[in-house]
Design a protein around this motif. Sequence first.
Motif, PDB file in Angstrom:
ATOM      1  N   SER A  57       0.874  -1.179   0.000  1.00 21.39           N
ATOM      2  CA  SER A  57       0.000   0.000   0.000  1.00 21.39           C
ATOM      3  C   SER A  57       0.907   1.223   0.000  1.00 21.39           C
ATOM      4  CB  SER A  57      -0.879   0.004   1.251  1.00 21.39           C
ATOM      5  OG  SER A  57      -1.693  -1.135   1.284  1.00 21.39           O
ATOM      6  N   TYR A  58       0.592   2.180  -0.875  1.00 20.16           N
ATOM      7  CA  TYR A  58       1.435   3.368  -0.969  1.00 20.16           C
ATOM      8  C   TYR A  58       0.617   4.563  -1.454  1.00 20.16           C
ATOM      9  CZ  TYR A  58       1.525   2.773  -6.063  1.00 20.16           C
ATOM     10  OH  TYR A  58       1.160   2.663  -7.376  1.00 20.16           O
ATOM     11  N   TYR A  59       1.179   5.738  -1.252  1.00 17.86           N
ATOM     12  CA  TYR A  59       0.604   6.960  -1.809  1.00 17.86           C
ATOM     13  C   TYR A  59       1.736   7.766  -2.425  1.00 17.86           C
ATOM     14  CZ  TYR A  59       2.228   9.240   2.495  1.00 17.86           C
ATOM     15  OH  TYR A  59       3.004   9.705   3.528  1.00 17.86           O
ATOM     16  N   SER A  60       1.381   8.719  -3.254  1.00 20.62           N
ATOM     17  CA  SER A  60       2.387   9.532  -3.937  1.00 20.62           C
ATOM     18  C   SER A  60       2.413  10.932  -3.342  1.00 20.62           C
ATOM     19  CB  SER A  60       2.080   9.622  -5.432  1.00 20.62           C
ATOM     20  OG  SER A  60       2.143   8.351  -6.017  1.00 20.62           O
ATOM     21  N   ILE A  66       5.414   6.561  -1.509  1.00 21.80           N
ATOM     22  CA  ILE A  66       5.708   6.342  -0.095  1.00 21.80           C
ATOM     23  C   ILE A  66       4.933   5.104   0.342  1.00 21.80           C
ATOM     24  CG2 ILE A  66       5.540   7.298   2.228  1.00 21.80           C
ATOM     25  CD1 ILE A  66       5.718  10.101   0.794  1.00 21.80           C
ATOM     26  N   THR A  67       5.661   4.033   0.635  1.00 24.40           N
ATOM     27  CA  THR A  67       5.040   2.773   1.041  1.00 24.40           C
ATOM     28  C   THR A  67       4.572   2.879   2.477  1.00 24.40           C
ATOM     29  OG1 THR A  67       6.395   1.521  -0.518  1.00 24.40           O
ATOM     30  CG2 THR A  67       5.417   0.294   1.321  1.00 24.40           C
ATOM     31  N   VAL A  68       3.309   2.502   2.692  1.00 24.28           N
ATOM     32  CA  VAL A  68       2.693   2.563   4.013  1.00 24.28           C
ATOM     33  C   VAL A  68       2.741   1.202   4.694  1.00 24.28           C
ATOM     34  CG1 VAL A  68       0.538   3.047   5.244  1.00 24.28           C
ATOM     35  CG2 VAL A  68       1.167   4.395   3.235  1.00 24.28           C
ATOM     36  N   ILE A  93      -3.049   0.199  -3.814  1.00 22.93           N
ATOM     37  CA  ILE A  93      -2.610  -1.107  -3.334  1.00 22.93           C
ATOM     38  C   ILE A  93      -2.192  -1.893  -4.574  1.00 22.93           C
ATOM     39  CG2 ILE A  93      -3.188  -3.219  -2.104  1.00 22.93           C
ATOM     40  CD1 ILE A  93      -5.335  -1.587  -0.590  1.00 22.93           C
ATOM     41  N   GLU A  94      -0.907  -2.190  -4.669  1.00 21.13           N
ATOM     42  CA  GLU A  94      -0.327  -2.830  -5.837  1.00 21.13           C
ATOM     43  C   GLU A  94       0.159  -4.234  -5.504  1.00 21.13           C
ATOM     44  OE1 GLU A  94       3.246  -1.795  -8.975  1.00 21.13           O
ATOM     45  OE2 GLU A  94       3.477  -1.220  -6.884  1.00 21.13           O
TER      46      GLU A  94
END
Length: 113
Positions: A57-60, A66-68, A93-94
């Motif tokens: 899970s990450y956001y930009s 930025i991996t959460v 979520i990748e």
Amino acid sequence: MEKILGIFDKFPFLSDSAKTGFLSNLEEVEFNKGDLLAKEGEVSQYLYYFSEGAARSYYSRNNRDITVSFTLDGEFVTAMHSFITRKPSYENIETLEKVRLIEFHMIHLRTCL
């Protein structure tokens, strides 16, 4: 599917009807490496249980990812804020490899509780 049945042991307060409702609305699915289970800007519709595989899970922010968190076999994942509030997700979520999942659609949640 058998793995998910053991999850109920962690929630002894759940009624049999809630368990049955939950199980009747599950679907086994597969995704390939790099697929997005949740996408920034979209409302998250599914709760996923990982039978096999991994995801992050990450956001930009400022053109950087930025991996959460990471999700592995035997764990649940969704873009929680979006799934609960029904607002667009701020995260992605990748899948990190080919995955086998059990998915539960948000629309069925109320029928199980």
